[in-house]
Design a protein around this motif. Structure first.
Motif, PDB file in Angstrom:
ATOM      1  N   ARG A 182      37.579 -19.235  13.008  1.00  0.00           N
ATOM      2  CA  ARG A 182      37.536 -17.660  12.513  1.00  0.00           C
ATOM      3  C   ARG A 182      37.276 -16.900  13.682  1.00  0.00           C
ATOM      4  O   ARG A 182      36.056 -16.833  14.253  1.00  0.00           O
ATOM      5  CB  ARG A 182      36.917 -17.403  11.444  1.00  0.00           C
TER       6      ARG A 182
ATOM      7  N   ILE B 147      36.916 -12.958  14.872  1.00  0.00           N
ATOM      8  CA  ILE B 147      36.864 -11.544  14.402  1.00  0.00           C
ATOM      9  C   ILE B 147      36.249 -10.652  15.413  1.00  0.00           C
ATOM     10  O   ILE B 147      35.586 -10.774  16.143  1.00  0.00           O
ATOM     11  CB  ILE B 147      35.729 -11.653  13.238  1.00  0.00           C
TER      12      ILE B 147
ATOM     13  N   TYR C  59      25.998 -11.323  10.610  1.00  0.00           N
ATOM     14  CA  TYR C  59      26.451 -12.090   9.352  1.00  0.00           C
ATOM     15  C   TYR C  59      27.394 -13.157   9.789  1.00  0.00           C
ATOM     16  O   TYR C  59      27.323 -14.442   9.609  1.00  0.00           O
ATOM     17  CB  TYR C  59      26.626 -11.356   7.918  1.00  0.00           C
ATOM     18  N   CYS C  60      28.421 -12.663  10.586  1.00  0.00           N
ATOM     19  CA  CYS C  60      29.647 -13.727  10.918  1.00  0.00           C
ATOM     20  C   CYS C  60      29.040 -14.404  11.988  1.00  0.00           C
ATOM     21  O   CYS C  60      29.698 -15.908  11.868  1.00  0.00           O
ATOM     22  CB  CYS C  60      30.617 -12.675  11.429  1.00  0.00           C
TER      23      CYS C  60
ATOM     24  N   ARG D  47      27.338 -17.263  10.470  1.00  0.00           N
ATOM     25  CA  ARG D  47      28.344 -18.091   9.737  1.00  0.00           C
ATOM     26  C   ARG D  47      29.269 -19.068  10.704  1.00  0.00           C
ATOM     27  O   ARG D  47      29.719 -19.917  10.661  1.00  0.00           O
ATOM     28  CB  ARG D  47      29.480 -17.405   8.914  1.00  0.00           C
TER      29      ARG D  47
ATOM     30  N   TYR E  75      31.169 -18.137  13.269  1.00  0.00           N
ATOM     31  CA  TYR E  75      32.508 -17.370  13.736  1.00  0.00           C
ATOM     32  C   TYR E  75      32.503 -16.814  15.219  1.00  0.00           C
ATOM     33  O   TYR E  75      31.533 -16.470  15.628  1.00  0.00           O
ATOM     34  CB  TYR E  75      32.861 -16.190  12.821  1.00  0.00           C
TER      35      TYR E  75
ATOM     36  N   VAL F 164      32.874 -13.870  17.334  1.00  0.00           N
ATOM     37  CA  VAL F 164      32.943 -12.548  16.922  1.00  0.00           C
ATOM     38  C   VAL F 164      32.656 -11.744  18.353  1.00  0.00           C
ATOM     39  O   VAL F 164      32.057 -12.067  19.156  1.00  0.00           O
ATOM     40  CB  VAL F 164      31.671 -12.186  16.073  1.00  0.00           C
TER      41      VAL F 164
END
Length: 97
Positions: free
Chosen positions: A18, A20, A51-52, A55, A57, A59
């Motif tokens: 993912r 972002i 937060y991302c 997780r 991700y 970013v």
């Protein structure tokens, strides 16, 4: 131009992960910084970026300054400095691991 931008290794999208991109509004520098400036321009984006990252991700969080805006130029003239010096004076860095 660009001499006050921190350099870092390029962060590219990772296939299968993912990815972002988060951007936030420009924090205006023509007044005394206060909590409303932070909440209105960068806090929610910063919290979401953290937060991302927690997780796992991939970013990229990008913000900027309004170095070429009328209000910034007026404030610089008032203080007898350059727009870059005003932006540097009021800039807020959010360093992330």
């Amino acid at each position: 131009m660009g001499d006050h931008i921190r350099s870092a290794a390029a962060k590219l999208p990772i296939q299968g992960k993912r990815n972002i991109l988060i951007t936030s509004a420009l924090p205006y520098v023509n007044n005394v910084p206060h909590l409303g400036n932070i909440i209105g321009s960068v806090l929610s984006a910063d919290v979401f970026a953290r937060y991302c990252r927690m997780r796992g991700y991939n970013v990229v969080y990008v913000c900027g300054t309004d170095e070429y805006g009328t209000a910034t130029e007026a404030k610089a003239m008032e203080e007898g400095s350059s727009p870059k010096e005003i932006c540097d004076k009021f800039r807020i860095w959010f360093d992330h691991p």
